[in-house]
Write an enzyme that holds these catalytic residues in place. Sequence first.
Site, short mmCIF file in Angstrom:
data_model
loop_
_atom_site.label_atom_id
_atom_site.label_comp_id
_atom_site.label_asym_id
_atom_site.label_seq_id
_atom_site.Cartn_x
_atom_site.Cartn_y
_atom_site.Cartn_z
N THR A 131 11.46 -24.64 26.65
CA THR A 131 11.85 -23.30 26.20
C THR A 131 12.94 -23.29 25.13
O THR A 131 13.10 -22.29 24.43
CB THR A 131 12.32 -22.45 27.40
OG1 THR A 131 13.43 -23.10 28.04
CG2 THR A 131 11.20 -22.23 28.38
N ASP A 132 13.70 -24.38 24.97
CA ASP A 132 14.82 -24.36 24.04
C ASP A 132 14.40 -24.07 22.61
O ASP A 132 15.08 -23.34 21.89
CB ASP A 132 15.59 -25.68 24.10
CG ASP A 132 16.55 -25.74 25.29
OD1 ASP A 132 16.60 -24.76 26.06
OD2 ASP A 132 17.24 -26.75 25.44
N LYS A 149 14.42 -16.77 22.90
CA LYS A 149 15.04 -17.07 24.19
C LYS A 149 16.42 -16.43 24.22
O LYS A 149 17.30 -16.81 23.46
CB LYS A 149 15.13 -18.58 24.39
CG LYS A 149 15.67 -18.98 25.77
CD LYS A 149 15.66 -20.50 25.93
CE LYS A 149 16.15 -20.90 27.32
NZ LYS A 149 16.11 -22.37 27.52
N THR A 158 10.48 -28.00 30.53
CA THR A 158 10.74 -27.66 31.93
C THR A 158 9.47 -27.46 32.72
O THR A 158 9.42 -27.77 33.92
CB THR A 158 11.62 -26.40 32.00
OG1 THR A 158 12.85 -26.64 31.32
CG2 THR A 158 11.91 -26.01 33.44
N SER A 182 12.38 -30.03 24.61
CA SER A 182 12.13 -29.40 23.31
C SER A 182 13.34 -29.36 22.39
O SER A 182 13.20 -29.13 21.19
CB SER A 182 11.56 -27.99 23.49
OG SER A 182 12.54 -27.09 23.97
N TYR A 207 17.78 -30.40 36.41
CA TYR A 207 16.54 -31.13 36.67
C TYR A 207 16.27 -32.03 35.47
O TYR A 207 16.98 -31.99 34.45
CB TYR A 207 15.36 -30.17 36.85
CG TYR A 207 15.25 -29.17 35.73
CD1 TYR A 207 14.55 -29.47 34.57
CD2 TYR A 207 15.88 -27.92 35.81
CE1 TYR A 207 14.49 -28.57 33.52
CE2 TYR A 207 15.81 -27.02 34.77
CZ TYR A 207 15.10 -27.35 33.62
OH TYR A 207 15.04 -26.46 32.59
N GLU A 239 26.94 -5.88 2.05
CA GLU A 239 27.93 -6.91 2.38
C GLU A 239 28.12 -7.91 1.23
O GLU A 239 29.24 -8.28 0.91
CB GLU A 239 27.55 -7.68 3.66
CG GLU A 239 27.46 -6.84 4.91
CD GLU A 239 28.81 -6.31 5.37
OE1 GLU A 239 29.84 -6.82 4.91
OE2 GLU A 239 28.80 -5.36 6.18
#
Length: 345
Positions: free
Chosen positions: A108-109, A181, A28, A75, A42, A302
């Site tokens: 950013t992904d 993120k 981006t 990305s 975009y 667990e």
Amino acid sequence: MLCAATFAAAQSAPAAKPQVVVLATGGTIAGAGATAANSASYQAAKVPVDKLISGLPELANVASVRGEQVFQIASESFTNEHLLTLGKRVAALAAQADVNGIVVTHGTDTLEETAYFLHLTVRTDKPVVVVGSMRPGTALSADGALNLLNAVTVAGEASSRGKGVLVVMNDEIHTGRDVTKSINIRTEAFKSPWGPLGMVVEGKAYWFRAPVKRHTLNSEFDITKLGALPRVDIAYGSGNATDTAYKAFAAAGAKAIVHAGTGNGSVANAVVPALRELRAQGVQIVRSARVVGGGFVIRNAEQPDDQYDWVVAHDLNPQKARILTMLSLAQGADSKTLQRQFLEY
């Protein structure tokens, strides 16, 4: 002995600017929208690095900057091969005496995954800063320009040395190990569950804490010695979960599967037999958690991890657990070594 005039001249001479290299990979921060009102829709990876640098003349006030276009991609399409290529270039630049710091522009992904990969594999104490933006440069209130200026500032500061790979976004400085993120449409998208390391305010970095986990120079991983990375996949836990994805990943060649479990990395009863069978076949099973915002998976809670020879990811989220698991298996690690590494890194 220096005469008074020579000494005075030396005292008044401006300090040499740090030499910072910007490695561009797209995303981006290199994107463009159809109009200034397009901040969430975009095209990523459109603007070349030379244009990014020339469009921000303020960079010259903090460092001597040059750029290299390594990739020009969004990305979400970052592969293991991209990680290796980028990591080797970062390491080569870090070894140069005339380079003081390195900035990687990134979508950013998957920015957090690349940052953690570099954090684990680049053997240097020089600042390496990964940066992106949530809005393209064509948008009103675009964040990329200030993010890039701040990233170059941090990369050029001596105070940034030895802190591992950093992520600079929204005026905050994060360690590449912790940051993730957490929001997809706002500029404050990147958060660390244990908090940022510091902030950048009007061109200066202010530090409040430092990372304590192993990284960079203290890492047992070395990008210069890495070849192909083994396949590691992530399967997402949920209500009504089945074993279909786990079996499919193993059949496709996965050497390990990261289970993104509910809560404390919990595994549904219907899935447990398949994971035990896969582990018996040699596939490593790593229990991580899909929860956001802190906490960690407790071993032998667990599930009886000792009995099943499973590994827990501690506080690493599934996508970062995948990175560490790949690196560990690339060195032939067994489950005990992998578990140690999750606690140390």
